[in-house]
Structures are given as structure tokens and as C-alpha cells.
Design an enzyme around this catalytic site. Structure first.
Site, PDB file in Angstrom:
ATOM      1  CG  ASN A 109      50.182  39.607  34.672  1.00  0.00           C
ATOM      2  OD1 ASN A 109      49.172  40.035  34.119  1.00  0.00           O
ATOM      3  ND2 ASN A 109      51.222  39.131  33.970  1.00  0.00           N
ATOM      4  CB  VAL A 133      44.487  42.158  26.775  1.00  0.00           C
ATOM      5  CG1 VAL A 133      45.596  43.204  26.777  1.00  0.00           C
ATOM      6  CG2 VAL A 133      43.518  42.389  27.937  1.00  0.00           C
ATOM      7  CG  ASP A 156      55.948  26.719  37.535  1.00  0.00           C
ATOM      8  OD1 ASP A 156      54.904  27.335  37.844  1.00  0.00           O
ATOM      9  OD2 ASP A 156      55.932  25.589  37.026  1.00  0.00           O
ATOM     10  CB  VAL A 157      53.728  31.796  39.785  1.00  0.00           C
ATOM     11  CG1 VAL A 157      54.604  32.955  39.329  1.00  0.00           C
ATOM     12  CG2 VAL A 157      52.724  31.412  38.696  1.00  0.00           C
ATOM     13  CE1 TYR A 210      42.643  32.435  32.085  1.00  0.00           C
ATOM     14  CE2 TYR A 210      40.422  33.183  31.591  1.00  0.00           C
ATOM     15  CZ  TYR A 210      41.770  33.452  31.763  1.00  0.00           C
ATOM     16  OH  TYR A 210      42.234  34.737  31.625  1.00  0.00           O
TER      17      TYR A 210
HETATM   18  N1  LIG Z   1      45.002  38.672  27.134  1.00  0.00           N
HETATM   19  C1  LIG Z   1      43.735  38.654  27.497  1.00  0.00           C
HETATM   20  O1  LIG Z   1      42.828  38.797  26.661  1.00  0.00           O
HETATM   21  C2  LIG Z   1      43.377  38.504  28.946  1.00  0.00           C
HETATM   22  C3  LIG Z   1      42.052  38.696  29.306  1.00  0.00           C
HETATM   23  C4  LIG Z   1      41.688  38.564  30.646  1.00  0.00           C
HETATM   24  C5  LIG Z   1      42.635  38.231  31.581  1.00  0.00           C
HETATM   25  N2  LIG Z   1      43.930  38.027  31.204  1.00  0.00           N
HETATM   26  C6  LIG Z   1      44.867  37.655  32.248  1.00  0.00           C
HETATM   27  O2  LIG Z   1      45.960  38.546  32.237  1.00  0.00           O
HETATM   28  C7  LIG Z   1      47.116  37.885  32.743  1.00  0.00           C
HETATM   29  C8  LIG Z   1      48.278  38.141  31.803  1.00  0.00           C
HETATM   30  O3  LIG Z   1      47.953  37.591  30.549  1.00  0.00           O
HETATM   31  P1  LIG Z   1      48.556  38.118  29.165  1.00  0.00           P
HETATM   32  O4  LIG Z   1      47.407  38.326  28.267  1.00  0.00           O
HETATM   33  O5  LIG Z   1      49.543  39.209  29.394  1.00  0.00           O
HETATM   34  O6  LIG Z   1      49.240  36.760  28.706  1.00  0.00           O
HETATM   35  P2  LIG Z   1      50.657  36.445  28.048  1.00  0.00           P
HETATM   36  O7  LIG Z   1      50.552  35.020  27.628  1.00  0.00           O
HETATM   37  O8  LIG Z   1      51.026  37.469  27.051  1.00  0.00           O
HETATM   38  O9  LIG Z   1      51.634  36.569  29.296  1.00  0.00           O
HETATM   39  C9  LIG Z   1      51.551  35.696  30.392  1.00  0.00           C
HETATM   40  C10 LIG Z   1      52.955  35.446  30.927  1.00  0.00           C
HETATM   41  O10 LIG Z   1      52.837  34.539  32.032  1.00  0.00           O
HETATM   42  C11 LIG Z   1      53.922  33.634  31.953  1.00  0.00           C
HETATM   43  N3  LIG Z   1      53.616  32.408  32.664  1.00  0.00           N
HETATM   44  C12 LIG Z   1      52.811  31.387  32.275  1.00  0.00           C
HETATM   45  N4  LIG Z   1      52.827  30.406  33.181  1.00  0.00           N
HETATM   46  C13 LIG Z   1      53.669  30.803  34.170  1.00  0.00           C
HETATM   47  C14 LIG Z   1      54.108  30.218  35.380  1.00  0.00           C
HETATM   48  N5  LIG Z   1      53.706  28.989  35.754  1.00  0.00           N
HETATM   49  N6  LIG Z   1      54.975  30.899  36.161  1.00  0.00           N
HETATM   50  C15 LIG Z   1      55.406  32.128  35.781  1.00  0.00           C
HETATM   51  N7  LIG Z   1      55.036  32.736  34.639  1.00  0.00           N
HETATM   52  C16 LIG Z   1      54.164  32.073  33.842  1.00  0.00           C
HETATM   53  C17 LIG Z   1      54.119  33.413  30.464  1.00  0.00           C
HETATM   54  O11 LIG Z   1      55.422  32.900  30.183  1.00  0.00           O
HETATM   55  C18 LIG Z   1      53.887  34.802  29.895  1.00  0.00           C
HETATM   56  O12 LIG Z   1      55.086  35.538  29.801  1.00  0.00           O
HETATM   57  C19 LIG Z   1      46.728  36.405  32.873  1.00  0.00           C
HETATM   58  O13 LIG Z   1      46.475  36.090  34.214  1.00  0.00           O
HETATM   59  C20 LIG Z   1      45.462  36.288  32.052  1.00  0.00           C
HETATM   60  O14 LIG Z   1      44.623  35.256  32.519  1.00  0.00           O
HETATM   61  C21 LIG Z   1      44.317  38.162  29.906  1.00  0.00           C
END
Ligand SMILES: NC(=O)c1ccc[n+]([C@@H]2O[C@H](COP(=O)([O-])OP(=O)(O)OC[C@H]3O[C@@H](n4cnc5c(N)ncnc54)[C@H](O)[C@@H]3O)[C@@H](O)[C@H]2O)c1
Length: 255
Positions: A86, A185, A59-60, A152
Site C-alpha cells: 500500500n 480518497v 522504507d519499502v 506516478y
Molecule cells: N488517496 C488517494 O486519493 C489515492 C488514490 C489512488 C491510490 N492511492 C494509493 O493508495 C496508497 C495509500 O495512499 P494514502 O492515500 O493512504 O496515502 P497517505 O499519504 O495517507 O499514506 C501513505 C503512507 O505511506 C507511507 N510511506 C510513504 N513512503 C514510504 C516508504 N518509502 N516506505 C514506507 N512507507 C512509506 C507514508 O508515511 C504514509 O503513512 C498509495 O499507494 C496511493 O498511491 C491513493
């Protein structure tokens, strides 16, 4: 120099795509995620494809878990040269007056405190070796406001400020720090099942490229920023949103 990467939240989405791509390019990858099984599956896929990966439940937002994970990676793979912050959570859509202390702490700890915890530990070690690459996955919501996503938005704006400051403080020690600001994404976070119809259709309609991004497209930018040709890119935020934030239509209410 053997490259060793920590990628947080790498059990899914953008992080998983980045872990696989970096491993294909010879980087030893630590796949960190709060969901152990998801991290294990990604690490297994990398190993089966001939790469080197280690999965760690972490848990980061928790200092002890971050420090333990870093120690594990160092003992298994050696010095950490690449950090990809990430892991992130969006949380529910709430107006400012509806946000609880618990929700604020959860989002801020996961999205922003985590960056501080990893950077505080790793920057002095990267400085000793005069080399380091840090990539922070922010969002276009780190550049723009967004109704009903205040926590957020605050966390992602904070991430970009932190990125610029690390770049200014540590650049002279061979360390670069940059942010990527994705738009929408195709991941569990970006395209939730309940969104697919109306909300996502409106997002796609407003997008100049008429689609959302695939995780591998963001991974390719991460790969570039940690690679050999990016030493002069420092302290910047690279917007990857298909142009959605470049035109006035984004100011219409989406949420
Ligand atoms: N998907 C989008 O549209 C989008 C857009 C802009 C930014 N982002 C950013 O990209 C990054 C990745 O998002 P994604 O879309 O791949 O999401 P996702 O939900 O597919 O993956 C995120 C991962 O982070 C893990 N996670 C959550 N809380 C955690 C914690 N406390 N400790 C460790 N791991 C944890 C989850 O289990 C998951 O596997 C995020 O920071 C998100 O804010 C995503």
C-alpha cells in the site's frame, strides 16, 4: 490457520484503516511505515482495541530494510499469509521534461520496486504453505494517463502488470494477487489542504457519486480480498472511484 499480515504505509490513510479492520477480524498485523511514530500510533490503537499489532519502521524501497522487516514479523508473529503493498507517494506535479532522476527513483522505488522486493521474498514461502493473499493498492492512474503525474502513472501501470503476472505465475500454489484502483480518497495524499478548494471541488463535481472515498471503504475491499470468500478472484484490478473513470468527463483536464 493464523493469519499474519504485512501492510506497508500503514501509518496513515488507507493502510492504517486496513490494519485496524484486519486486526478487528483476528489478523495479526505488522504496521510498516517510513515514519516510525505514525506506525507506532496505529499499532497502539490496534492493541488498545484488543488486536495484535507490531509497528516497524521500514522504507519499502530499500531491500535491506524490507528483508529485516520481514524477518522481524516472522519471528514475532510467525508465517506471513497476507501482504498488502500500500505504501505510495505521488510526488509533485511535473511535466515529463521537469522530472529529475531523483524524483523518478523515489516514486518508482516506493511505489513499484517495493512490490518486487516484498513479493520476491514472500512468494516462495507462501508457495511452501500453498496459501497466500497479496493485494496491491494501485490507482485509477494505473488505468489512465494523467498530465503532470507521469512517474506516478508509470509506477501504478507497472503495479497492475506485476499483479497480473504474479497471479499467472503463482495461482497454482494457492496464492492470489489482486490490485485495487482507488479514485480520490480522503487521506493526506488524496485530499491535500491546498487542493481542498478548487481542484477537489472540480473532482467532486465530475464524480457520479459527488464525493471522495473514505479510507475505510478501500480497507473493506482489502479485507474481502484477503478473506475466505475470495479464492477465485485472481489477477484482477478492482476500480473503486465512484464511477469517475467510467464517463467521458474524466478526460477533461483536472490538474
Ligand atoms: N488517496 C488517494 O486519493 C489515492 C488514490 C489512488 C491510490 N492511492 C494509493 O493508495 C496508497 C495509500 O495512499 P494514502 O492515500 O493512504 O496515502 P497517505 O499519504 O495517507 O499514506 C501513505 C503512507 O505511506 C507511507 N510511506 C510513504 N513512503 C514510504 C516508504 N518509502 N516506505 C514506507 N512507507 C512509506 C507514508 O508515511 C504514509 O503513512 C498509495 O499507494 C496511493 O498511491 C491513493
Amino acid at each position: 490457520m493464523q493469519q499474519v499480515a504485512i501492510i506497508t504505509g500503514a501509518g496513515n490513510g488507507i493502510g492504517a484503516a486496513a490494519a485496524k479492520l484486519l486486526a478487528q477480524h483476528g489478523v495479526r498485523v505488522a504496521v510498516l511505515d517510513v515514519h516510525e511514530e505514525k506506525a507506532q500510533l496505529v499499532a497502539q490503537a490496534i492493541s488498545q482495541a484488543g488486536g495484535q499489532a507490531l509497528s516497524i519502521r521500514c522504507d519499502v524501497g530499500q531491500r535491506a530494510q524490507v528483508e529485516e522487516a520481514i524477518q522481524l514479523v516472522e519471528s514475532h508473529f510467525g508465517d506471513i499469509t497476507i501482504l498488502v503493498n500500500n505504501a505510495g507517494v505521488g510526488g509533485p506535479f511535473h511535466r515529463v521534461d521537469e522530472v529529475s532522476d531523483e524524483e523518478w527513483d523515489w516514486i518508482m522505488n516506493t511505489n513499484l520496486k517495493s512490490v518486487f522486493l516484498f513479493c520476491r521474498n514472500l512468494l516462495p514461502k507462501m508457495k511452501e504453505r500453498n496459501y497466500g493473499r497479496i493485494v496491491n493498492i494501485a490507482s485509477i492512474q494505473g488505468l489512465l494517463g494523467s498530465a503532470h503525474s507521469s512517474t506516478y502513472v508509470a509506477s501504478k501501470h507497472g503495479m497492475i502488470g506485476y499483479t497480473k503476472t504474479i497471479a499467472a505465475e503463482w495461482g497454482e500454489h494457492g496464492i492470489t494477487c489482486n490490485a485495487i484502483c482507488p479514485g480520490y480518497v480522503d487521506t493526506a495524499m488524496g485530499v491535500r489542504p491546498e487542493d481542498i478548494s478548487d481542484y477537489m471541488n472540480r473532482v467532486i463535481a465530475k464524480s457520479p457519486v459527488k464525493r471522495v472515498a473514505q479510507p475505510v471503504e478501500i480497507a473493506q475491499m482489502i479485507d474481502h480480498l484477503v478473506g475466505p470468500h475470495s479464492g477465485y478472484i485472481n489477477g484482477t484490478s478492482i476500480t473503486m472511484d465512484g464511477g469517475i473513470s467510467s464517463h467521458i468527463g474524466i478526460t477533461d483536464q483536472l490538474s
